[in-house]
Design a protein around this motif. Structure first.
Motif, PDB file in Angstrom:
ATOM      1  N   PHE A   1       0.821  -1.223   0.000  1.00  0.00           N
ATOM      2  CA  PHE A   1       0.000   0.000   0.000  1.00  0.00           C
ATOM      3  C   PHE A   1       0.851   1.268   0.000  1.00  0.00           C
ATOM      4  CE2 PHE A   1      -3.177  -2.784   2.446  1.00  0.00           C
ATOM      5  CZ  PHE A   1      -3.857  -3.126   1.280  1.00  0.00           C
TER       6      PHE A   1
ATOM      7  N   THR B   1      -2.171   6.443  -1.875  1.00  0.00           N
ATOM      8  CA  THR B   1      -2.291   6.091  -0.458  1.00  0.00           C
ATOM      9  C   THR B   1      -1.943   7.318   0.377  1.00  0.00           C
ATOM     10  OG1 THR B   1      -1.673   3.793  -0.871  1.00  0.00           O
ATOM     11  CG2 THR B   1      -1.422   4.576   1.385  1.00  0.00           C
TER      12      THR B   1
ATOM     13  N   VAL C   1      -6.958   1.981   4.993  1.00  0.00           N
ATOM     14  CA  VAL C   1      -6.038   2.614   4.048  1.00  0.00           C
ATOM     15  C   VAL C   1      -6.791   3.787   3.431  1.00  0.00           C
ATOM     16  CG1 VAL C   1      -4.600   2.282   1.997  1.00  0.00           C
ATOM     17  CG2 VAL C   1      -5.015   0.352   3.557  1.00  0.00           C
TER      18      VAL C   1
ATOM     19  N   LEU D   1      -7.409   6.694   0.971  1.00  0.00           N
ATOM     20  CA  LEU D   1      -6.971   7.069  -0.371  1.00  0.00           C
ATOM     21  C   LEU D   1      -7.262   8.543  -0.614  1.00  0.00           C
ATOM     22  CD1 LEU D   1      -8.332   3.901  -2.158  1.00  0.00           C
ATOM     23  CD2 LEU D   1      -5.982   4.355  -1.438  1.00  0.00           C
TER      24      LEU D   1
END
Ligand code: PMP
Length: 453
Positions: free
Chosen positions: A364, A370, A382, A384
């Motif tokens: 990631f 990210t 995570v 974005l």
């Protein structure tokens, strides 16, 4: 009983209203209908297999069709499926209460059952209000909670997890709590470094409690990880500060471990990372290993004792649900706790969590979009962003999260986003290679969808 996928799809479209779902979108898509489960996999009506990347909404612990849990359920079926806890006790609920008291923080020895995380929270809020009233402190009617807290969808729980976007429809009957900003807010929204963010969050909580501590019935927090906010992690040091503030202002501390409880963060309960002694602890989800609806509000003896009085004074806690302490669910919960011990689940989670952290750095961290990776144990978010350097978020209309999970599903993985945050929360039983598949498939889906955005 067998039905064709076509038949089921047709009935679903005509008769089912799905939770947290814009049904206009749902009706335009082909639904995935799960028929079976096996280990960490879900299997649909066409026999296709999907890795269960979010533990069937954060509750599955040992995988699906776990032999010991199936057997506990079958054995209890042969005795009794349900009898009420109003005026009666039952065997599994009694055993479970004793076992929960044994593993919980030592301040908590009394168990009040219900059947969903939201009801466990409602109970805690009502207990707090009644407790203060019984003590002659009727002015303590306010709650303090974290910005973007989530405590469930019943009206009381929505009051302490108020978000204007989602809840303004109910505003006329709600009394939103006083909100304090968690460390994540200062770190992410205001771009502070982690130490300063922690200090700012504590200062904010101090300020709010200085203003309203005397009328506060309880502070309610999701310890270590605010799950539904999008995995907003708290650093070590925040919870003890909140606990100290609760004590200083003489108010109660409620920890909502519906999501973090039962091993998710790498300890049985998140509060145990910092030896916090809350006045109440709300449990749900993983309590039955993700098998059946059961929840529990664990309460301190001091709070419990306040409710003891002659019957005619009507100081009892007038609250209960039909299925409170359901024996089938409680029997599975007892078997679940046995598995925690026998299979050394907590140690396993700690190993897997370290592996997940490495995999996240590998897969990631290098991706262009990210923005942030947040983790406690086997809970990961995570986040974005359109522009990494400026932390510019994606526009909700781009539906970046849902496009990514659709892509992941095409590759045999079921996950669910929270806005632009991709959530990974596998069953605690996930194997090493499955964890690798989970991360690699998710990263592949992120790359495919965000490339060129
Ligand atoms: N509290 C927390 C912290 C949760 O994460 C959730 C569910 N995601 C709830 C309460 C509500 O639980 P339930 O959906 O079982 O009502």
């Amino acid at each position: 009983m067998t039905f064709s996928t076509r038949q089921l799809v047709d009935w679903d479209r005509r008769h089912v209203w799905h939770p947290f779902t814009q049904m206009q979108d749902w009706l335009a898509q082909e639904p995935l209908i799960i028929e079976r489960g096996e280990g960490n996999y879900l299997i649909d009506t066409e026999g296709r297999r999907y890795l269960d990347g979010v533990s069937s909404l954060w509750c599955n612990v040992h995988g699906h069709r776990k032999k010991e849990l199936d057997e506990a359920l079958r054995e209890q079926c042969e005795r009794i499926a349900h009898s009420t806890m109003l005026g009666l006790a039952n065997v599994p609920a009694t055993v479970l209460a004793k076992q929960l008291a044994d593993i919980a923080p030592r301040s908590l020895q009394r168990v009040f059952y219900s059947d969903a995380g939201a009801t466990a929270v409602e109970i805690a809020l009502k207990l707090a209000l009644q407790y203060w009233s019984l003590r002659g402190e009727e002015q303590r009617t306010r709650f303090v909670s974290l910005t973007e807290a989530y405590h469930g969808d019943t009206l009381g729980a929505v009051g302490v997890g108020y978000s204007d976007t989602f809840h303004h429809f109910y505003r006329p009957v709600l009394r939103p709590s006083r909100q304090i900003k968690p460390p994540h807010y200062f770190r992410w929204v205001e771009g502070q470094d982690p130490d300063r963010a922690l200090r700012s969050a504590i200062a904010d909580a101090e300020q709010v409690l200085d203003a309203c501590g005397a009328v506060t019935a309880a502070i309610i927090v999701e310890p270590l990880m605010q799950g539904a906010a999008g995995m907003w992690a708290q650093p070590i040091g925040y919870l003890p500060a909140i606990e100290a503030l609760a004590r200083r202002h003489g108010t109660l501390l409620i920890c909502d471990e519906v999501a973090t409880g039962f091993g998710r963060t790498g300890e049985m309960f998140a509060v145990q990372h910092e030896n916090i002694q809350p006045d109440m602890l709300c449990l749900g989800k993983g309590i039955t290993g993700g098998y059946l609806p059961l929840a529990a509000t664990l309460v301190s003896e001091k709070l419990f004792a306040q409710f003891l009085a002659p019957y005619e004074e009507f100081q009892a806690f007038f609250h209960g649900h039909t299925y409170t302490g359901n024996p089938l669910a409680a029997a599975v919960a007892v078997a679940n706790l046995e598995l925690f011990e026998r299979e050394k689940i907590i140690e396993r989670v700690q190993r897997r969590a370290a592996h997940l952290a490495e995999l996240a750095q590998l897969h990631f961290a290098p991706l262009d979009h990210t923005g942030d990776i947040r983790q406690w144990g086997l809970m990961m978010g995570v986040e974005l962003v359109r522009d990494r350097r400026r932390r510019t978020p994606y526009d909700p209309a781009e539906r970046i999260g849902s496009r990514i999970i659709d892509e992941a599903r095409r590759h045999g993985l079921v996950i669910r986003p929270l806005g632009n945050v991709i959530i990974l929360m596998p069953p605690l039983s996930i194997e090493e290679v499955e964890l690798e598949t989970l991360v690699a498939t998710t990263a592949g889906a992120i790359r495919t969808i965000t490339e060129g955005t």
